[in-house]
Write an enzyme that holds these catalytic residues in place. Structure first.
Site, PDB file in Angstrom:
ATOM      1  N   GLY A 179      -5.369   3.392   5.676  1.00 27.07           N
ATOM      2  CA  GLY A 179      -6.375   2.571   6.176  1.00 27.07           C
ATOM      3  C   GLY A 179      -6.203   1.896   7.493  1.00 27.07           C
ATOM      4  O   GLY A 179      -6.856   1.597   8.392  1.00 27.07           O
ATOM      5  N   GLU A 213      -7.066   4.412   9.892  1.00 24.20           N
ATOM      6  CA  GLU A 213      -8.572   4.580   9.964  1.00 24.20           C
ATOM      7  C   GLU A 213      -9.061   3.625  10.828  1.00 24.20           C
ATOM      8  O   GLU A 213      -9.907   3.720  11.694  1.00 24.20           O
ATOM      9  CB  GLU A 213      -9.037   4.593   8.408  1.00 24.20           C
ATOM     10  CG  GLU A 213      -8.737   5.746   7.753  1.00 24.20           C
ATOM     11  CD  GLU A 213      -9.030   5.720   6.235  1.00 24.20           C
ATOM     12  OE1 GLU A 213      -8.471   4.837   5.420  1.00 24.20           O
ATOM     13  OE2 GLU A 213      -9.840   6.640   5.776  1.00 24.20           O
ATOM     14  N   GLU A 254      -2.283   9.292   1.981  1.00 21.63           N
ATOM     15  CA  GLU A 254      -3.142   8.849   0.749  1.00 21.63           C
ATOM     16  C   GLU A 254      -2.752   9.957  -0.256  1.00 21.63           C
ATOM     17  O   GLU A 254      -2.842   9.707  -1.391  1.00 21.63           O
ATOM     18  CB  GLU A 254      -4.525   8.782   1.135  1.00 21.63           C
ATOM     19  CG  GLU A 254      -4.942   7.695   1.779  1.00 21.63           C
ATOM     20  CD  GLU A 254      -4.974   7.575   3.264  1.00 21.63           C
ATOM     21  OE1 GLU A 254      -4.098   8.420   3.840  1.00 21.63           O
ATOM     22  OE2 GLU A 254      -5.484   6.687   3.737  1.00 21.63           O
TER      23      GLU A 254
HETATM   24  C1  LIG Z   1      -9.201  -1.113   0.408  1.00 20.82           C
HETATM   25  C2  LIG Z   1      -8.576  -0.962  -0.981  1.00 20.82           C
HETATM   26  C3  LIG Z   1      -9.857  -1.643  -1.948  1.00 20.82           C
HETATM   27  C4  LIG Z   1      -9.538  -1.069  -3.398  1.00 20.82           C
HETATM   28  C5  LIG Z   1     -10.948  -0.532  -3.851  1.00 20.82           C
HETATM   29  C6  LIG Z   1     -11.090   0.715  -3.882  1.00 20.82           C
HETATM   30  C7  LIG Z   1     -12.389   1.414  -2.879  1.00 20.82           C
HETATM   31  C8  LIG Z   1     -12.112   2.746  -2.551  1.00 20.82           C
HETATM   32  C9  LIG Z   1     -11.945   2.726  -1.054  1.00 20.82           C
HETATM   33  C10 LIG Z   1     -10.749   3.051  -0.679  1.00 20.82           C
HETATM   34  C11 LIG Z   1     -10.577   2.930   0.987  1.00 20.82           C
HETATM   35  C12 LIG Z   1      -9.337   3.708   1.142  1.00 20.82           C
HETATM   36  C13 LIG Z   1      -8.344   3.108   2.353  1.00 20.82           C
HETATM   37  C14 LIG Z   1      -7.200   4.155   2.698  1.00 20.82           C
HETATM   38  O1  LIG Z   1      -7.521   5.494   2.881  1.00 20.82           O
HETATM   39  C15 LIG Z   1      -6.476   4.219   1.503  1.00 20.82           C
HETATM   40  C16 LIG Z   1      -4.769   3.646   1.928  1.00 20.82           C
HETATM   41  O2  LIG Z   1      -4.667   3.203   2.912  1.00 20.82           O
HETATM   42  S1  LIG Z   1      -3.780   4.071   0.542  1.00 20.82           S
HETATM   43  C17 LIG Z   1      -2.525   3.428   1.337  1.00 20.82           C
HETATM   44  C18 LIG Z   1      -1.813   4.347   2.395  1.00 20.82           C
HETATM   45  N1  LIG Z   1      -0.519   3.921   2.996  1.00 20.82           N
HETATM   46  C19 LIG Z   1       0.834   3.953   2.251  1.00 20.82           C
HETATM   47  O3  LIG Z   1       0.729   4.892   1.544  1.00 20.82           O
HETATM   48  C20 LIG Z   1       1.745   3.527   3.002  1.00 20.82           C
HETATM   49  C21 LIG Z   1       2.913   3.139   1.859  1.00 20.82           C
HETATM   50  N2  LIG Z   1       4.000   2.685   2.646  1.00 20.82           N
HETATM   51  C22 LIG Z   1       5.224   3.330   2.983  1.00 20.82           C
HETATM   52  O4  LIG Z   1       5.084   4.441   3.206  1.00 20.82           O
HETATM   53  C23 LIG Z   1       6.246   2.393   3.369  1.00 20.82           C
HETATM   54  O5  LIG Z   1       6.297   1.227   2.531  1.00 20.82           O
HETATM   55  C24 LIG Z   1       6.399   2.084   4.839  1.00 20.82           C
HETATM   56  C25 LIG Z   1       5.138   1.226   5.147  1.00 20.82           C
HETATM   57  C26 LIG Z   1       6.511   3.309   5.553  1.00 20.82           C
HETATM   58  C27 LIG Z   1       7.585   1.082   5.075  1.00 20.82           C
HETATM   59  O6  LIG Z   1       8.836   1.784   4.624  1.00 20.82           O
HETATM   60  P1  LIG Z   1       9.998   0.764   4.693  1.00 20.82           P
HETATM   61  O7  LIG Z   1      10.427   0.250   5.647  1.00 20.82           O
HETATM   62  O8  LIG Z   1      11.098   1.965   3.903  1.00 20.82           O
HETATM   63  O9  LIG Z   1       9.923  -0.281   3.456  1.00 20.82           O
HETATM   64  P2  LIG Z   1       9.408   0.016   1.959  1.00 20.82           P
HETATM   65  O10 LIG Z   1       8.599   1.177   1.682  1.00 20.82           O
HETATM   66  O11 LIG Z   1      10.383  -0.479   1.026  1.00 20.82           O
HETATM   67  O12 LIG Z   1       8.235  -1.234   1.813  1.00 20.82           O
HETATM   68  C28 LIG Z   1       8.345  -2.532   2.033  1.00 20.82           C
HETATM   69  C29 LIG Z   1       7.611  -3.420   0.910  1.00 20.82           C
HETATM   70  O13 LIG Z   1       6.281  -3.165   1.202  1.00 20.82           O
HETATM   71  C30 LIG Z   1       5.587  -2.670  -0.083  1.00 20.82           C
HETATM   72  N3  LIG Z   1       4.601  -1.748   0.834  1.00 20.82           N
HETATM   73  C31 LIG Z   1       4.351  -0.934   1.493  1.00 20.82           C
HETATM   74  N4  LIG Z   1       3.333  -0.329   1.702  1.00 20.82           N
HETATM   75  C32 LIG Z   1       2.262  -0.904   0.896  1.00 20.82           C
HETATM   76  C33 LIG Z   1       1.122  -0.930   0.653  1.00 20.82           C
HETATM   77  N5  LIG Z   1       0.281   0.021   1.666  1.00 20.82           N
HETATM   78  N6  LIG Z   1       0.566  -1.679  -0.134  1.00 20.82           N
HETATM   79  C34 LIG Z   1       1.081  -2.647  -0.952  1.00 20.82           C
HETATM   80  N7  LIG Z   1       2.746  -2.619  -0.608  1.00 20.82           N
HETATM   81  C35 LIG Z   1       3.204  -1.964   0.142  1.00 20.82           C
HETATM   82  C36 LIG Z   1       6.405  -1.852  -0.763  1.00 20.82           C
HETATM   83  O14 LIG Z   1       6.188  -1.796  -1.986  1.00 20.82           O
HETATM   84  C37 LIG Z   1       7.922  -2.786  -0.612  1.00 20.82           C
HETATM   85  O15 LIG Z   1       7.647  -3.725  -1.410  1.00 20.82           O
HETATM   86  P3  LIG Z   1       8.809  -4.425  -2.090  1.00 20.82           P
HETATM   87  O16 LIG Z   1       9.596  -3.338  -2.786  1.00 20.82           O
HETATM   88  O17 LIG Z   1       9.887  -5.010  -0.872  1.00 20.82           O
HETATM   89  O18 LIG Z   1       8.572  -5.555  -2.838  1.00 20.82           O
END
Ligand SMILES: CCCCCCCCCCCCC[C@H](O)CC(=O)SCCNC(=O)CCNC(=O)[C@H](O)C(C)(C)COP(=O)(O)OP(=O)(O)OC[C@H]1O[C@@H](n2cnc3c(N)ncnc32)[C@H](O)[C@@H]1OP(=O)(O)O
Length: 722
Positions: free
Chosen positions: A100, A103, A123
């Site tokens: 997102g 996006e 995603e």
């Molecule tokens: C809008 C939602 C509403 C729901 C209703 C549904 C309606 C449907 C419409 C949907 C809209 C879709 C929108 C979009 O297309 C969908 C998305 O965006 S899905 C998410 C995509 N993003 C990811 O997959 C990123 C995931 N994260 C990572 O890859 C990595 O964390 C990072 C960002 C590269 C950072 O890496 P690092 O430095 O190694 O750190 P960590 O991985 O250890 O992360 C630290 C800490 O943050 C937490 N975390 C990371 N990303 C997210 C996240 N996206 N959401 C929540 N939490 C996140 C991670 O768990 C760690 O937490 P901790 O372990 O320290 O507690």
């Protein structure tokens, strides 16, 4: 959540502020929607710059919100309003712009990225597609083939690659936000209307062969997906982008994401995301934890033994920039090992376009004495306890007193090694998986004497090597191999009862395993298990000659793999194992008619009447036997959480990620069903005690089958080993 400020008089600066990664939770979406509206309607504001706090633009939707009732404003209208604005909106991307987050950036009219930024649509790894316009805007920006590759794999790109692809307009080394503000000042009024910058209004510049690219993409994705839906749905979303006007494409995107969002696969993949991160949060009975224990600095590591494992470990360390002293006892082995390590490093450097592999970090020696100055040793010699004990005793004399002594044993008693040293607290297991330079899993095995510092050091070193470390307790086989043994037993029993190796493997691969169990066995070599069975007294001179062949230690035993080893059928390396290979060392398994005859003769020798084995029985017996042992492992405190077991299986044993892991799978099937099926199979096979449902499984069912993260509350002796 998000802050609003004004800079240079006419520029509105909107800063996302939701640590640690500025995920777009409901409150953040509400705040940006309000602030963006304020900026776009304020007559004094001529342009907007959007950035993220603490060097991170945005990691996308808040994954913790998936699966909960929707709340807060949606992303799509926010992105639409921003893009439709007559004021230029510039994204200043530092850190990451993912999902997102990207996006939103694609809804901006311009994108400036810091040189170290990474962008992408991960995603698909969460069982989803980009669902806020990403699947429709990205192909309009970079074309179908590039968008197809990025969206179906979830691969992140560097800022430089993003620039080449056309995802960003400029890459900066210095201050991204300042550059974006200057950029915004420069484009005010220049590009009026902003039509050409609005991706939704672009006429897609698709090449004539887009249909062929999509068809090919679909075939490739289906072949690789191993039953995962999301990659296939990504291609469907891209097909909509290629063939439909933007608004209809967006409708299709919405239908597709709504179909995925509550799917069991999306739940499993999102569970894996958090399970992987939670595995880092280890704790010991002493109260020492991941966040209160200091790791030691590790600059120089000794690796003892240059067999397959030692070579992979050495390559992994060197690639992480760590100096290695690699020790072998025999000159010939040293020579072979050295050539293999150098070859792997050379090939890796070529792949990355580097001319020189980091060989200056390597020392090869025949003398343990050279380990005097290393910070940590990883022992990777044969699985022979006497040999390992001798080595650990010697290491104590050679290494400085602060050196950590780690063993790469795949299942021997780490404590038995610790007690031969004068530094029990500095001994831990570091169990790598073959090939160690490729496989992500690292089991860090903690004995009763292992100090928090030793565990913290092994986990931190694992992270530097790019591994997913999981702290486990000390018992035969630890977590992974202990469960694997029961999985293998069931597979052998299925052959005795009428199945063929290729049939069992096909069912397991259709379930989603990277490779069927018999192919894995051929790849690793049947002699590996043979040696372990000999060492544990299951075969060999210690077995009472009166013991029936299919009976050991009070339960059913299958001598099938032993018989193959006795015939020299060791798997790929000998050209024959459970399958037939064209030559020794061949990689292409073919069903072996001789194996079918061998199984027939075996069954008639033991009076076993073959029957048709159904696919569901293969899955149930293999996966429920594993999960049942997982419950015992939890009860004994060998693993701290069910999630840890699942991480081990996903990262070390080819378990399909979209099924979450054996414990999550059991929960998804329903614990009551698993219990009932195990009771059924145990009744049919009373000579297999491991099929008897474990007490923890029974208690969980009695407690109404709570979700996985509540299972700990039902473990009676929490942390007996960890
Ligand atoms: C809008 C939602 C509403 C729901 C209703 C549904 C309606 C449907 C419409 C949907 C809209 C879709 C929108 C979009 O297309 C969908 C998305 O965006 S899905 C998410 C995509 N993003 C990811 O997959 C990123 C995931 N994260 C990572 O890859 C990595 O964390 C990072 C960002 C590269 C950072 O890496 P690092 O430095 O190694 O750190 P960590 O991985 O250890 O992360 C630290 C800490 O943050 C937490 N975390 C990371 N990303 C997210 C996240 N996206 N959401 C929540 N939490 C996140 C991670 O768990 C760690 O937490 P901790 O372990 O320290 O507690």
């Amino acid at each position: 959540m998000a802050r609003y400020s004004r800079t240079e008089g006419t520029i509105a600066l909107i800063t996302l502020s939701n640590p640690p990664v500025n995920a777009l939770g409901a409150a953040v979406r509400r705040t940006i929607t309000d602030i963006m509206h304020r900026a776009l309607t304020d007559g004094e504001v001529k342009a907007v710059v959007l950035c993220g706090e603490n060097g991170t633009f945005c990691a996308g939707a808040d994954i913790r919100e998936f699966g909960k009732p929707p709340s807060g404003p949606a992303l799509v209208p926010l992105i639409h309003d921003m893009e439709a604005s007559e004021k230029p909106v510039v994204a200043a991307i530092e850190g990451v712009a993912l999902g997102g987050g990207l996006e939103i950036a694609l809804g901006c009219h311009y994108r400036i990225a810091h040189a170290k930024a990474r962008l992408g649509f991960p995603e698909v790894m969460l069982g989803l597609i980009p669902g806020a316009g990403g699947s429709q805007r990205l192909p309009r920006l970079i074309g179908i083939p590039a968008a197809l590759e990025l969206i179906t794999t979830g691969r992140l790109v560097s800022a430089q690659e993003a620039l080449k692809l056309g995802i960003v307009d400029q890459v900066v080394d210095g201050n991204t936000i300042e550059t974006a503000v200057k950029f915004a000042l420069n484009v005010i009024g220049v590009c009026r209307p902003l039509l050409s910058r609005r991706l939704s209004e672009r006429t897609p510049a698709f090449s004539v062969d887009a249909a062929a690219v999509l068809e090919e993409g679909m075939a490739r994705v289906k072949q690789r997906a191993r039953g995962a839906f999301a990659p296939v749905v990504c291609v469907q979303a891209l097909r909509a982008a290629a063939t439909l006007p933007y608004s209809r494409g967006m409708e299709t995107e919405e239908q597709l994401i709504n179909m995925l969002i509550d799917s069991s696969q999306a739940r499993a993949l999102q569970y894996c995301f958090f399970a992987q991160r939670n595995a880092r949060k280890w704790s010991l009975p002493s109260g020492a934890r991941w966040n209160n224990s200091k790791p030691r600095a590790v600059h120089r590591v000794g690796v003892v033994g240059l067999g397959t494992m030692g070579r992979g470990i050495t390559v992994s360390l060197v690639k992480a920039g760590i100096s290695v002293v690699a020790v072998e006892m025999e000159e010939k082995q040293m020579d072979l090992g050295m050539r293999a390590v150098l070859g792997m490093l050379e090939r890796d450097a070529q792949r990355r376009g580097d001319t020189r592999p980091p060989t200056h970090l390597l020392t090869f020696t025949l003398s343990l004495q050279q380990l005097g100055n290393v910070d940590l040793v990883i022992e990777a010699v044969f699985e022979d306890m006497a040999l390992k004990k001798r080595l650990f005793t010697e290491l104590c004399n050679v290494c400085k007193p602060s050196t950590l002594l780690c063993t790469n044993t795949s299942g021997l008693d780490v404590d038995a090694l610790a007690v031969v040293t004068h530094r029990r607290s500095l001994v831990v297991g570091m169990h790598f998986f073959a090939p160690a330079n490729v496989m992500k899993l690292l089991e860090v095995v903690c004995g009763p004497h292992s100090s928090a510092e030793a565990v913290a050091t092994a986990m931190t070193l694992g992270k530097r090597l790019g591994k997913v470390g999981v702290v486990v307790g000390n018992c035969p086989g630890f977590v992974g191999n202990r469960m694997m043994k029961l999985y293998l037993d069931q597979a052998y029993f299925l052959l005795e009862e009428g199945a063929a190796p290729e049939q069992v493997d096909q069912v397991l691969e259709e379930f989603g395993f990277t490779m069927g169990i018999f192919k894995v066995s051929d790849l690793s070599g049947l002699d590996v298990g043979w040696r372990v069975r000999k060492a544990s007294g299951l075969i060999g001179p210690d077995v009472n000659p009166k013991t029936p062949s299919r009976w050991r230690q009070g339960c059913r035993y299958s001598p099938l793999p032993d018989l193959l080893c006795e015939q020299g059928h060791l798997g790929q390396k000998s050209g024959r194992g459970w399958y037939l290979y064209e030559t020794p060392g061949g990689k292409e398994p073919k069903p072996d008619p001789a194996m079918h005859r061998f199984l027939q003769e075996y069954r008639s020798r033991y009076g076993l009447t073959p029957r048709h084995v159904h696919a569901h029985e293969v899955i149930e017996r293999c996966t429920y036997a594993m999960a049942n042992e997982g419950f015992r492992i939890l009860e004994e405190g060998i693993a701290a959480r069910a999630e840890d077991i699942d991480v081990i299986y996903v990262f070390g044993y080819g378990w399909p990620r979209h099924r979450g892991g054996p414990m999550f799978h059991a929960a998804q099937v329903g614990l009551a069903t698993v219990l009932q099926r195990l009771e059924h199979y145990h009744q049919l096979h009373p000579d297999v005690p491991h099929l008897q449902p474990s007490p923890l499984l029974q208690r969980l069912v009695e407690a109404g089958s709570p979700p996985v993260h509540h299972w700990r509350e039902h473990v009676q002796h929490l942390h007996s080993h960890l």
